[in-house]
Design a protein around this motif. Structure first.
Motif, short mmCIF file in Angstrom:
data_model
loop_
_atom_site.label_atom_id
_atom_site.label_comp_id
_atom_site.label_asym_id
_atom_site.label_seq_id
_atom_site.Cartn_x
_atom_site.Cartn_y
_atom_site.Cartn_z
N GLN A 25 0.83 -1.20 0.00
CA GLN A 25 0.00 0.00 0.00
C GLN A 25 0.87 1.26 0.00
OE1 GLN A 25 -2.87 -0.01 3.13
NE2 GLN A 25 -3.96 -1.83 2.37
N LEU A 26 1.95 1.21 0.75
CA LEU A 26 2.85 2.36 0.78
C LEU A 26 3.49 2.58 -0.58
CD1 LEU A 26 4.56 1.90 4.27
CD2 LEU A 26 2.92 3.67 3.61
N ASN A 27 3.88 1.48 -1.21
CA ASN A 27 4.47 1.60 -2.55
C ASN A 27 3.44 2.14 -3.54
OD1 ASN A 27 6.99 0.66 -1.73
ND2 ASN A 27 6.49 -1.49 -2.17
N ALA A 28 2.19 1.62 -3.43
CA ALA A 28 1.14 2.08 -4.34
C ALA A 28 0.84 3.55 -4.10
CB ALA A 28 -0.13 1.25 -4.13
N LEU A 29 0.82 3.96 -2.84
CA LEU A 29 0.57 5.37 -2.53
C LEU A 29 1.68 6.25 -3.06
CD1 LEU A 29 -1.05 7.57 -1.12
CD2 LEU A 29 0.15 6.98 1.02
N LEU A 35 2.61 9.92 -9.83
CA LEU A 35 1.76 10.15 -11.00
C LEU A 35 0.98 11.47 -10.86
CD1 LEU A 35 0.43 6.52 -11.57
CD2 LEU A 35 1.87 7.83 -13.16
N THR A 36 0.56 11.77 -9.64
CA THR A 36 -0.14 13.04 -9.40
C THR A 36 0.79 14.21 -9.68
OG1 THR A 36 -1.49 12.01 -7.66
CG2 THR A 36 -1.36 14.42 -7.67
N TRP A 37 2.05 14.07 -9.27
CA TRP A 37 3.03 15.13 -9.54
C TRP A 37 3.22 15.30 -11.05
CZ3 TRP A 37 7.82 15.64 -11.84
CH2 TRP A 37 8.51 16.81 -11.53
N ASP A 54 -2.50 10.91 -16.40
CA ASP A 54 -1.68 10.72 -15.19
C ASP A 54 -2.55 10.71 -13.92
OD1 ASP A 54 0.70 10.55 -16.59
OD2 ASP A 54 1.07 12.73 -16.52
N TYR A 55 -3.50 11.60 -13.84
CA TYR A 55 -4.37 11.63 -12.67
C TYR A 55 -5.21 10.35 -12.55
CZ TYR A 55 -3.37 16.64 -12.05
OH TYR A 55 -2.74 17.85 -11.81
N LYS A 64 -5.77 5.98 -1.26
CA LYS A 64 -5.32 6.74 -0.11
C LYS A 64 -4.79 8.12 -0.50
CE LYS A 64 -5.96 3.14 2.56
NZ LYS A 64 -7.05 3.12 3.56
N ASN A 65 -4.94 8.45 -1.77
CA ASN A 65 -4.38 9.70 -2.28
C ASN A 65 -5.52 10.60 -2.77
OD1 ASN A 65 -2.76 11.72 -3.33
ND2 ASN A 65 -2.26 10.57 -5.20
N PRO A 66 -6.17 11.39 -1.89
CA PRO A 66 -7.27 12.26 -2.31
C PRO A 66 -6.81 13.40 -3.21
CG PRO A 66 -6.69 12.70 -0.02
CD PRO A 66 -5.89 11.51 -0.44
N ALA A 67 -5.49 13.66 -3.23
CA ALA A 67 -4.99 14.75 -4.06
C ALA A 67 -5.20 14.47 -5.54
CB ALA A 67 -3.51 14.98 -3.78
N ALA A 68 -5.15 13.18 -5.95
CA ALA A 68 -5.28 12.85 -7.37
C ALA A 68 -6.67 13.21 -7.90
CB ALA A 68 -4.96 11.36 -7.58
N PRO A 69 -7.78 12.74 -7.28
CA PRO A 69 -9.10 13.15 -7.79
C PRO A 69 -9.36 14.64 -7.59
CG PRO A 69 -9.32 11.90 -5.75
CD PRO A 69 -7.90 11.78 -6.17
N PHE A 70 -8.82 15.22 -6.50
CA PHE A 70 -9.04 16.65 -6.28
C PHE A 70 -8.40 17.48 -7.39
CE2 PHE A 70 -7.80 20.77 -4.54
CZ PHE A 70 -8.99 21.21 -4.00
#
Length: 278
Positions: A25-29, A35-37, A54-55, A64-70
């Protein structure tokens, strides 16, 4: 003792699996954040398609990464694709575990509702954003603006409703007046028709009266003028005028003869005196 060993071994395996799962999970996050960057970088260079890809990859990698959809929601919002933007902001708010992240998601959902002129929903979204960050003045300003727009909309709807009701009343009034006018016209037509029929009946009566008078006058004139008509059948023992006249003349003639005989007898019975010569 054996049971304890098994228990220890089982516990050890569980801890090992949990550690491996956490590691994955940490690796996936981590990959999701990378990818978000990359998406942020593409977006800053106006490469919307690449940023969207990318998003989406970042969202698929980790929940676990709400920044991507945001951030993807922001990209859609700036591109005026508001339905897609709302869906991504909502997703970000559901994935967020920290209040600041939830605040940003609901704040932007309120902005989408404002664009759609759905002011009641915008009010609710801004309220939820303030619950997660009561100190944000921008959200507070937006909430006040949404409330003002909502009131104007309600006042306008009330006015439109009142205007519509007044229009319905006016339409009904006009309809009633038109109906009354039509009824008056129809009544006048009926009266005119009755008057014309009465005049026609009077005229017919007058014509019939004059016709009867002409017939009577003609019936009076016909015998005087000696016009011959076909003799109508008579009742038994009924004599015609001519027959009566002939009968009277015969009776008078017979009476004359009888009178002459009487007079003749009177003459024969009278003594004649001899006249003296002077």
């Amino acid at each position: 003792m054996k049971l304890i060993v098994i228990f220890v071994l089982g516990l050890s395996n569980a801890v090992s699996f949990a550690q491996e799962d956490d590691k994955e999970q940490l690796n996936a996050l981590k990959e999701s954040k990378n990818l978000t960057w990359e998406g942020n970088k593409d977006l800053s260079e106006n490469r919307f398609i690449e940023a969207e890809v990318d998003y989406r990859k970042a969202i698929a990698k980790s929940d676990k990464n709400p920044a991507a959809p945001f951030n993807l929601g922001n990209a859609y919002y700036n591109n005026a694709t508001y339905s897609e933007a709302f869906g991504r902001f909502k997703q970000a708010g559901e994935l967020a575990s920290e209040k600041p992240d939830k605040h940003k998601a609901y704040h932007n959902m309120g902005n989408v509702f404002m664009k759609r002129k759905e002011y009641q929903k915008a009010v609710e979204a801004y309220k939820e954003a303030l619950r997660n960050n009561p100190k944000d003045e921008e959200t507070r300003y937006n909430l006040a603006l949404a409330k003002e727009m909502l009131k104007k909309e309600q006042d306008k709807n009330d006015q439109n409703k009142e205007d519509e009701n007044q229009k319905d009343k006016n339409d009904q009034k006009d309809k009633n007046e038109d109906q009354k006018e039509n009824d008056d016209k129809q009544e006048q037509k009926d009266q005119d028709k009755e008057g014309e029929e009465g005049d026609q009946q009077d005229e017919n009566k007058e014509d019939n009266k004059e016709g009867d008078g002409d017939k009577k006058e003609e019936q009076k004139k016909q015998p005087e003028e000696g016009d011959k008509k076909e003799e109508q059948p008579r009742r038994p023992n009924q004599l015609s005028k001519q027959q009566i006249q002939n009968l009277l003349e015969a009776m008078q003639q017979e009476e004359k003869k009888v009178q002459e005989k009487i007079d003749a007898k009177k003459i024969k019975g009278v003594k004649v005196k001899n006249e003296k010569d002077w």
